[in-house]
Enzyme design. Sequence first.
Site, short mmCIF file in Angstrom:
data_model
loop_
_atom_site.label_atom_id
_atom_site.label_comp_id
_atom_site.label_asym_id
_atom_site.label_seq_id
_atom_site.Cartn_x
_atom_site.Cartn_y
_atom_site.Cartn_z
N ASP A 109 0.85 -1.19 0.00
CA ASP A 109 0.00 0.00 0.00
C ASP A 109 0.89 1.24 0.00
OD1 ASP A 109 -3.01 0.82 0.54
OD2 ASP A 109 -1.75 2.17 1.72
N ILE A 110 0.54 2.22 -0.84
CA ILE A 110 1.31 3.46 -0.91
C ILE A 110 0.96 4.33 0.30
CG2 ILE A 110 1.81 5.52 -2.28
CD1 ILE A 110 1.02 3.92 -4.76
N GLU A 151 -4.78 2.44 -4.26
CA GLU A 151 -3.32 2.45 -4.14
C GLU A 151 -2.79 1.15 -3.54
OE1 GLU A 151 -4.89 4.35 -0.30
OE2 GLU A 151 -5.46 4.14 -2.40
#
Length: 333
Positions: free
Chosen positions: A213-214, A255
């Site tokens: 996950d960003i 994301e």
Amino acid sequence: MEVSELNSSSRLRLKVLKGLSLGVGGLAVLVAIGNILVSQSYVYASFVMLYALYSWHVYRQTSKTTIFNGHKYIMSVSLTVLVIAGTVLKPTDTGVFFWTLVFPIIYYLLLGHKAGFLATVSLFLIQMVNIAFQFDTEQYFDMITMMLNFSFCYVTIAVVSHAYEINRVLAENKLSKLATCDPLTGANNRLALKHRYQALQDQQAEFHLLVLDIDHFKAVNDEYGHDGGDIVLQAVVNTMVDVAGSDNVFRQGGEEFCLLLEGVSHHDALAVAERIRKRIAKTPIFYQQRAIPVTVSIGVTQSEASKCAQEINRQADANLYAAKAGGRNKVVA
């Protein structure tokens, strides 16, 4: 869309096998009866009847959820042998020989373009030899005429069948790619992930799931806009692909991404995760001449035979949340 819909070739071949076993199997019964009553060819009629019984068995099998893959080859070979035997045993003017012209279509639809091509060429050469033996030396010009007419018809049907099968496979691959590819990043999508999960579980293969996950991606969208956010997503996927290969990278949504690593040790899976995390953290992403600092958090889990895909996903997500809770830009296994 279900995972099974991606494999349309298998479903097509099953339908062809079902239709062939029912239609040609029924005709085989009539041919066997005709050989017994009209020409008294009892041996040939017995083999044709055996083929009819086998066809009925295959037809019943096609209604089941799983079917032996070798049936399509056995069906093709046995029907080919019957027609070749009929050509050898009976005069050409009885018409058995003309069944040969149907085979390129059957081969390509049932076996695919590679096996279909080999079978088509082999049958052509065999039947050309059969034609030569059907005529005496005094009938040389009749033999040449028969060979030319047969060649033109057979090759025309074979070329059309080959072109159709090649283009059908290309179209199927393009549609499958469109159905399983994320249009923004080029990564595989959730449907492709589901398909890969199913394949791994069918093979009972061990794998590692990495969920990425960003960090603070909403802040990136707020500051740089959605175009800047898209550039970040694409850059992250490019890094993942460089490290782990395009076949292993999937976008789950927004994301969040994941990787499926098959046949690697736990140590190697962690090393891949760390390599991705460090490369993303050390490589700023530029948008409109501005550097966007990006970090990612990664949760890693190992598959177990007793766990289903949902349980493996939940464990990886739990590790991802632990990485975020621990300050982000971390790998947790």
